[in-house]
Design a protein around this motif. Structure first.
Motif, PDB file in Angstrom:
ATOM      1  N   ASP A 194      50.176  46.970  40.232  1.00  0.00           N
ATOM      2  CA  ASP A 194      49.131  47.397  41.571  1.00  0.00           C
ATOM      3  C   ASP A 194      47.867  47.464  41.130  1.00  0.00           C
ATOM      4  O   ASP A 194      46.900  47.836  41.163  1.00  0.00           O
ATOM      5  CB  ASP A 194      50.000  48.578  42.566  1.00  0.00           C
ATOM      6  CG  ASP A 194      50.774  47.748  43.782  1.00  0.00           C
ATOM      7  OD1 ASP A 194      50.991  46.361  43.700  1.00  0.00           O
ATOM      8  OD2 ASP A 194      51.507  48.618  43.734  1.00  0.00           O
ATOM      9  N   TYR A 235      44.263  46.212  41.201  1.00  0.00           N
ATOM     10  CA  TYR A 235      43.137  47.407  41.579  1.00  0.00           C
ATOM     11  C   TYR A 235      41.534  47.229  40.528  1.00  0.00           C
ATOM     12  O   TYR A 235      40.496  47.474  41.441  1.00  0.00           O
ATOM     13  CB  TYR A 235      43.549  48.958  41.940  1.00  0.00           C
ATOM     14  CG  TYR A 235      44.882  49.769  43.260  1.00  0.00           C
ATOM     15  CD1 TYR A 235      44.265  48.546  43.955  1.00  0.00           C
ATOM     16  CD2 TYR A 235      45.372  50.569  42.674  1.00  0.00           C
ATOM     17  CE1 TYR A 235      45.023  49.094  45.473  1.00  0.00           C
ATOM     18  CE2 TYR A 235      46.578  50.623  43.601  1.00  0.00           C
ATOM     19  CZ  TYR A 235      45.895  49.670  44.211  1.00  0.00           C
ATOM     20  OH  TYR A 235      47.431  50.100  45.992  1.00  0.00           O
ATOM     21  N   CYS A 274      50.685  58.417  38.407  1.00  0.00           N
ATOM     22  CA  CYS A 274      50.198  58.482  40.451  1.00  0.00           C
ATOM     23  C   CYS A 274      51.704  58.449  41.052  1.00  0.00           C
ATOM     24  O   CYS A 274      50.829  58.107  42.606  1.00  0.00           O
ATOM     25  CB  CYS A 274      49.039  57.842  40.057  1.00  0.00           C
ATOM     26  SG  CYS A 274      47.802  57.893  39.081  1.00  0.00           S
ATOM     27  N   HIS A 279      45.270  57.333  50.230  1.00  0.00           N
ATOM     28  CA  HIS A 279      45.894  57.526  49.745  1.00  0.00           C
ATOM     29  C   HIS A 279      46.038  57.020  48.359  1.00  0.00           C
ATOM     30  O   HIS A 279      46.255  58.362  47.249  1.00  0.00           O
ATOM     31  CB  HIS A 279      47.156  57.396  50.310  1.00  0.00           C
ATOM     32  CG  HIS A 279      48.252  58.394  49.163  1.00  0.00           C
ATOM     33  ND1 HIS A 279      48.702  59.118  49.672  1.00  0.00           N
ATOM     34  CD2 HIS A 279      49.116  57.900  49.207  1.00  0.00           C
ATOM     35  CE1 HIS A 279      49.950  59.642  49.118  1.00  0.00           C
ATOM     36  NE2 HIS A 279      50.287  58.899  48.751  1.00  0.00           N
ATOM     37  N   THR A 280      45.563  55.723  48.049  1.00  0.00           N
ATOM     38  CA  THR A 280      45.387  55.421  46.548  1.00  0.00           C
ATOM     39  C   THR A 280      44.821  56.214  45.868  1.00  0.00           C
ATOM     40  O   THR A 280      44.523  56.416  44.720  1.00  0.00           O
ATOM     41  CB  THR A 280      45.493  54.127  46.742  1.00  0.00           C
ATOM     42  OG1 THR A 280      46.253  53.796  47.538  1.00  0.00           O
ATOM     43  CG2 THR A 280      45.466  53.660  44.662  1.00  0.00           C
ATOM     44  N   ILE A 318      51.958  55.004  41.475  1.00  0.00           N
ATOM     45  CA  ILE A 318      51.224  53.466  41.899  1.00  0.00           C
ATOM     46  C   ILE A 318      52.342  52.732  40.862  1.00  0.00           C
ATOM     47  O   ILE A 318      52.858  53.040  39.612  1.00  0.00           O
ATOM     48  CB  ILE A 318      50.076  53.634  42.095  1.00  0.00           C
ATOM     49  CG1 ILE A 318      49.846  54.797  42.902  1.00  0.00           C
ATOM     50  CG2 ILE A 318      49.843  52.560  42.191  1.00  0.00           C
ATOM     51  CD1 ILE A 318      48.319  54.814  42.837  1.00  0.00           C
ATOM     52  N   GLU A 378      45.447  59.741  44.984  1.00  0.00           N
ATOM     53  CA  GLU A 378      46.499  59.950  43.806  1.00  0.00           C
ATOM     54  C   GLU A 378      46.379  59.051  42.328  1.00  0.00           C
ATOM     55  O   GLU A 378      45.887  59.862  41.345  1.00  0.00           O
ATOM     56  CB  GLU A 378      47.676  58.415  44.294  1.00  0.00           C
ATOM     57  CG  GLU A 378      48.563  58.767  45.156  1.00  0.00           C
ATOM     58  CD  GLU A 378      49.301  59.605  45.328  1.00  0.00           C
ATOM     59  OE1 GLU A 378      50.495  60.107  43.530  1.00  0.00           O
ATOM     60  OE2 GLU A 378      50.077  61.008  45.960  1.00  0.00           O
ATOM     61  N   LEU A 379      45.352  58.580  42.326  1.00  0.00           N
ATOM     62  CA  LEU A 379      44.229  58.254  41.211  1.00  0.00           C
ATOM     63  C   LEU A 379      43.170  59.422  40.996  1.00  0.00           C
ATOM     64  O   LEU A 379      43.759  59.154  39.721  1.00  0.00           O
ATOM     65  CB  LEU A 379      43.526  56.921  41.109  1.00  0.00           C
ATOM     66  CG  LEU A 379      44.258  55.154  41.633  1.00  0.00           C
ATOM     67  CD1 LEU A 379      43.637  54.043  42.034  1.00  0.00           C
ATOM     68  CD2 LEU A 379      45.036  54.989  39.939  1.00  0.00           C
ATOM     69  N   MET A 381      42.195  49.757  48.127  1.00  0.00           N
ATOM     70  CA  MET A 381      42.299  50.841  47.983  1.00  0.00           C
ATOM     71  C   MET A 381      42.721  51.329  49.189  1.00  0.00           C
ATOM     72  O   MET A 381      41.618  51.561  49.910  1.00  0.00           O
ATOM     73  CB  MET A 381      42.005  51.724  46.556  1.00  0.00           C
ATOM     74  CG  MET A 381      42.056  51.170  45.605  1.00  0.00           C
ATOM     75  SD  MET A 381      41.151  52.146  44.146  1.00  0.00           S
ATOM     76  CE  MET A 381      40.881  51.774  43.312  1.00  0.00           C
ATOM     77  N   THR A 382      44.126  52.279  49.419  1.00  0.00           N
ATOM     78  CA  THR A 382      44.214  53.218  50.491  1.00  0.00           C
ATOM     79  C   THR A 382      43.311  54.466  50.314  1.00  0.00           C
ATOM     80  O   THR A 382      42.904  54.828  49.085  1.00  0.00           O
ATOM     81  CB  THR A 382      45.258  53.067  51.643  1.00  0.00           C
ATOM     82  OG1 THR A 382      45.891  54.090  50.658  1.00  0.00           O
ATOM     83  CG2 THR A 382      45.637  51.746  51.536  1.00  0.00           C
TER      84      THR A 382
END
Length: 58
Positions: A25, A29, A19, A39-40, A21, A43-44, A36-37
């Motif tokens: 982090d 989460y 990811c 974008h996050t 990340i 990614e996840l 989370m944003t």
């Protein structure tokens, strides 16, 4: 999210690498310590190889 990660047999570090990340982090989460944003979330969902909707419904 932890259950999804474990169901895919992914360690925190492996998911973090997929990811882009930090694994620390991801821990935060999963514990609900940080939000989370969008974008996050994207990614996840990519790292978990699931549609974003499935991540949101979990």
């Amino acid at each position: 999210m932890q259950a999804l990660r474990k169901s895919k047999n992914l360690s925190l570090r492996r998911l973090a690498a997929k990811c882009d990340i930090e694994h620390s982090d991801i821990v935060r989460y999963e514990r609900g310590e940080i939000n989370m944003t969008f974008h996050t979330l994207m990614e996840l969902s990519t790292g978990l190889e699931i549609p974003l909707k499935e991540l949101m419904d979990f």
